[in-house]
Design a protein around this motif. Sequence first.
Motif: not given
Length: 362
Positions: A20, A24, A175, A343, A345, A348-349
């Motif tokens: 992930p 991202a 993720d 969750d 995400h 992305e964070r």
Amino acid sequence: MSHAVLHVTGARPNFPKAAPVVAALRARQVEQVLVHTGQHYDDKMSEVFFRDLRLPRPDINLGVGSGTQAGQTAAIMTALETVFLERRPAMVVVYGDVNSTVAAALVAAKLQIPIAHVEAGLRSFDWTMPEEVNRVVTDRLSDVVLATSPDAIAHLAHEGVPAERIHLVGNPMIDTLLAARDRFTPDVVAALGLPDEPYAVATLHRPGNVDDPADVAALVAAVHAVADQVRVVLPLHPRGRGRLEDAGLLDHAGVSVTDPLGYLDFMGLVDGAQLVVTDSGGVQEETTVLGVPCLTLRPNTERPVTITHGTNRLVTREALPQAVADALAAGRPAAWPVPPLWDGHAGERIADVLVAELRARG
């Protein structure tokens, strides 16, 4: 120095965490280099994960192979030093707690290359675990520490890591799980030739369970006691396989052993299980999200959030048969808590933190 972010992966647990983050950063048009150290080097332990997780092919595969703790770590450090000097990345990103992780952190720190550690702050406080040494050393060397849970934040703060280095981002392994769930292989049990009946999954490879002959004998007896109640499917890690089989693991008709499975096959197997018995770290997290009762055969866990916010509990070998009976009687829960920010995400964070750090460093 280049503007590239260089990711170091090397072992099966790294790949679902890295996928992930790589995706991202790609979406943010960040230049990246993916290095596979080859710590896990056969298809079932690494290559199939690149296919299942849709990770890009590694730009560099060091092919270091297996070895002792010191020998393998030294080989990875020697090879990575050459890579880092040639590539001069803007940042090195490491994952988890395997030998590749600490080796990369040591080399990058001595070359004064910024380090970001994904899955920072986990602590078992058990110094007999090589992974605990790797975690603590890596966190101490890292410029950016990316934590999966609030308890990890507390550990890092207690150890004196400056607050500005610490970021609670969630769990990128989750993720991967959530993104791939519709691709889990639902018929893996049939493909393995197993009867159409309830089953448990077991993953067992930690030194505390499979290195000492007395421990191996006790473990095999405990697994057989579980198989008296429910079929047990073991995708068996190469580490300790010979010792477990020599101790009579296959002497019970209710025990089915397979080679290690790819990510989609393994997660499909877990998702359909009545319960899981494990000594792995990542499986504790995956079962927490899937709602599969998890019995962890260890005296401690570096992931206590899976107990307080999930389906996991610690058990001894002696207590395992009764714990399995209790789990089978209770069945899988209809609802259960999930840790914050697990969750889908986290990648992305993490990418946002890394991009901001790169910009701040110019």
